[in-house]
Design an enzyme around this catalytic site. Structure first.
Site, short mmCIF file in Angstrom:
data_model
loop_
_atom_site.label_atom_id
_atom_site.label_comp_id
_atom_site.label_asym_id
_atom_site.label_seq_id
_atom_site.Cartn_x
_atom_site.Cartn_y
_atom_site.Cartn_z
N CYS A 1 2.95 -12.16 -0.20
CA CYS A 1 1.71 -11.93 -0.94
C CYS A 1 1.76 -10.60 -1.69
O CYS A 1 1.36 -10.52 -2.85
CB CYS A 1 0.51 -11.94 0.01
SG CYS A 1 0.33 -13.46 0.95
N CYS B 1 0.91 -9.87 4.65
CA CYS B 1 1.87 -10.90 4.19
C CYS B 1 2.83 -10.32 3.14
O CYS B 1 2.41 -10.07 2.01
CB CYS B 1 1.06 -12.06 3.64
SG CYS B 1 1.98 -13.27 2.70
#
Length: 106
Positions: A33, A30
């Site tokens: 993230c 991600c």
């Protein structure tokens, strides 16, 4: 202090029963993230012993992610005295996390 990676098996014991714990639910793949990780490290350093910062990989810990209704990544949930009190979905600026944490400093 640093960010501690936890999973379904040890999540419960990583949440502080008193005080504040910030939990990031994300995944290795991600990009938002990954962008959040330096912010979490900075928060961990700034707050020191007053704040536990933990990271949960949703791919490795689907049970915990499901338990807390994580639908998008990153999702940050702030626990205070062992209970979830705030949820921030999506990447936010550091100031957003600091504002939430400020409510629980004491």
């Amino acid at each position: 202090m640093s960010v501690l990676a936890v999973n379904d098996a040890n999540f419960g014991s990583a949440i502080r029963p008193s005080g504040t714990t910030l939990v990031e639910f994300g995944a290795r793949w991600c990009p938002p993230c990954k962008a959040l990780h330096p912010i979490l490290e900075e928060l961990s350093e700034r707050y020191g012993e007053r704040l536990a910062v933990i990271r949960v990989d949703c791919d490795d810990s689907p049970e915990t992610a499901g338990q807390y209704g994580v639908m998008s990544m990153p999702t940050v949930i702030v626990f205070h005295d062992g209970q979830p009190v705030e949820k921030l979905v999506g990447l936010r600026p550091r100031s957003a996390y600091e504002s939430v944490l400020g409510k629980y400093e004491g």
